[in-house]
Design an enzyme around this catalytic site. Structure first.
Site, short mmCIF file in Angstrom:
data_model
loop_
_atom_site.label_atom_id
_atom_site.label_comp_id
_atom_site.label_asym_id
_atom_site.label_seq_id
_atom_site.Cartn_x
_atom_site.Cartn_y
_atom_site.Cartn_z
N ARG A 248 -32.03 6.48 -2.68
CA ARG A 248 -31.67 5.11 -2.32
C ARG A 248 -30.32 4.81 -2.96
O ARG A 248 -30.08 5.18 -4.12
CB ARG A 248 -32.70 4.10 -2.85
CG ARG A 248 -34.01 4.07 -2.09
CD ARG A 248 -33.85 3.46 -0.69
NE ARG A 248 -35.12 3.38 0.01
CZ ARG A 248 -35.61 4.33 0.80
NH1 ARG A 248 -34.93 5.45 1.01
NH2 ARG A 248 -36.76 4.16 1.41
N GLU A 277 -26.50 -1.07 2.33
CA GLU A 277 -26.56 -0.67 3.74
C GLU A 277 -26.71 -1.90 4.63
O GLU A 277 -27.46 -2.81 4.28
CB GLU A 277 -27.76 0.28 3.95
CG GLU A 277 -27.57 1.58 3.22
CD GLU A 277 -28.80 2.49 3.27
OE1 GLU A 277 -29.70 2.25 4.09
OE2 GLU A 277 -28.85 3.43 2.48
N HIS A 295 -27.87 6.97 6.58
CA HIS A 295 -29.32 6.96 6.33
C HIS A 295 -30.10 7.60 7.50
O HIS A 295 -30.86 6.93 8.20
CB HIS A 295 -29.83 5.53 6.06
CG HIS A 295 -31.09 5.51 5.23
ND1 HIS A 295 -31.39 4.52 4.34
CD2 HIS A 295 -32.13 6.40 5.16
CE1 HIS A 295 -32.57 4.77 3.77
NE2 HIS A 295 -33.02 5.91 4.25
#
Ligand SMILES: O=CC(=O)O
Length: 335
Positions: A248, A277, A295
């Site tokens: 992450r 993000e 991602h």
């Protein structure tokens, strides 16, 4: 007799048959809300009062916001289970869910995403180590390798791979990188058995930073791991280290990473995840030595199908048996 209700938070993209079969045992309801404020109001309106379990996806955060204390307190008491379609569940405050009376029990998908996430890490390690990005960019601009030609990359063979967070993905990555001749060391809060660590050497956090040629971040995001890699940690690493993150974004301080890249202390990086993000730090975009992927760690038909099916399986178990197949570790003892 009426069927128990299941709240659908997010789309089913692939596992349509499993979802249809769920309607044999449950009535599916969907929210009318389009944002968090409306969703909390809908929870309080009584519309979800008979909901027993919910299926949720990452993108559904745009409707509900983070499953934090405020949201958990707004959920009706009938709602006992939250099946999250993902390995990482940092969008859900598992402690707030456990503290509710009765607890809202959360499940995630345990090992299904290990292969595809580790495969993404392999791609990023090779791309960053071999410095492939500048030439790939130059080719698309009609400049072949670019002028001057990019700096030579490095072979993985004989290099040390440091794994921070040796869980299913870290272990899977270690085994895959054995084939590339990398020697793996790892750090976790606790040393694992030789078998669970697949033969990787256990080292302290500082030793991991000091010895890694490539440092791969594979740990979950929680308040303890936020910015676990920042300025002080970069200073302890070898000059020329390569950083890869498929965990992450917020486990690493992106500003500090950009500074370490600009100074040349970090040679290159491979990132699948970012701090905010879908926003990506300008310092990463402008640096050709950064291999950047938006991602996509589990973006494969096979993995996504299995993830949806597994999550639907958790919902089914919840409504038919009153428990989850794969509760998150914090909730195992609560059911
Ligand atoms: O990021 C993907 C996941 O946590 O499943």
């Amino acid at each position: 007799m009426s069927k128990p209700k299941v709240l659908q938070l997010g789309e089913i993209v692939l596992a349509h048959q499993a979802w249809e079969r769920l309607s044999e045992v449950a009535e599916i309801v969907t929210p009318k809300a389009t944002n968090r404020e409306e969703f909390i109001a809908e929870c309080k309106s009584g519309r979800f009062d008979d909901v027993v379990a919910a299926y949720r996806t990452f993108p559904s955060v745009s409707i509900t916001g983070i499953f934090d204390e405020e949201l958990v307190q707004a959920t009706p008491k009938s709602w006992r289970f939250l099946a999250h379609n993902g390995a990482g569940y940092d969008q859900v405050d598992a402690h707030a869910c456990a503290a509710r009376d009765p607890p809202l029990l959360v499940s995630n998908i345990p090992s299904i995403a290990d292969d595809s996430t580790a495969d993404t890490a392999v791609f990023l390690i090779l791309g960053a180590l071999r410095n492939l990005n500048p030439s790939m960019q130059a080719l698309r601009e009609g400049k072949w390798k670019g002028e001057p030609a990019p700096a030579l990359g490095h072979d993985p063979q004989g290099k040390t791979l440091g794994i921070l967070g040796m869980g299913g993905i870290g272990r899977n990555l270690k085994i895959k990188m054995d084939v590339f001749g990398m020697k793996a060391i790892y750090h976790n809060r606790k040393k694992m058995s030789e078998e669970d660590a697949a033969g990787a050497e256990y080292v302290s956090f500082d030793e991991l930073l000091a010895r890694s040629d490539v440092l791969s971040l594979n740990l979950p995001l929680n308040p303890k791991t936020r910015h676990i890699i920042s300025t002080a940690e970069f200073a302890k690493m070898k000059k020329g280290v390569v950083i890869v993150n498929t965990a992450r974004g917020p486990v690493m301080d992106e500003d500090a990473l950009v500074k370490a890249l600009d100074s040349g202390h970090v040679a290159s990086c491979g990132l699948d995840v970012f701090e905010e993000e879908p926003k990506v730090h300008e310092g990463l975009i402008r640096n050709p030595r950064c291999v950047l992927v938006p991602h996509m760690g589990t973006w494969c038909v096979e993995t996504q199908t299995r993830m949806e099916e597994w999550t639907i399986g958790n919902v089914r178990e919840a409504v038919t048996k009153g428990k989850l197949v794969s509760p998150v570790p914090e909730h195992v003892k609560l059911q």
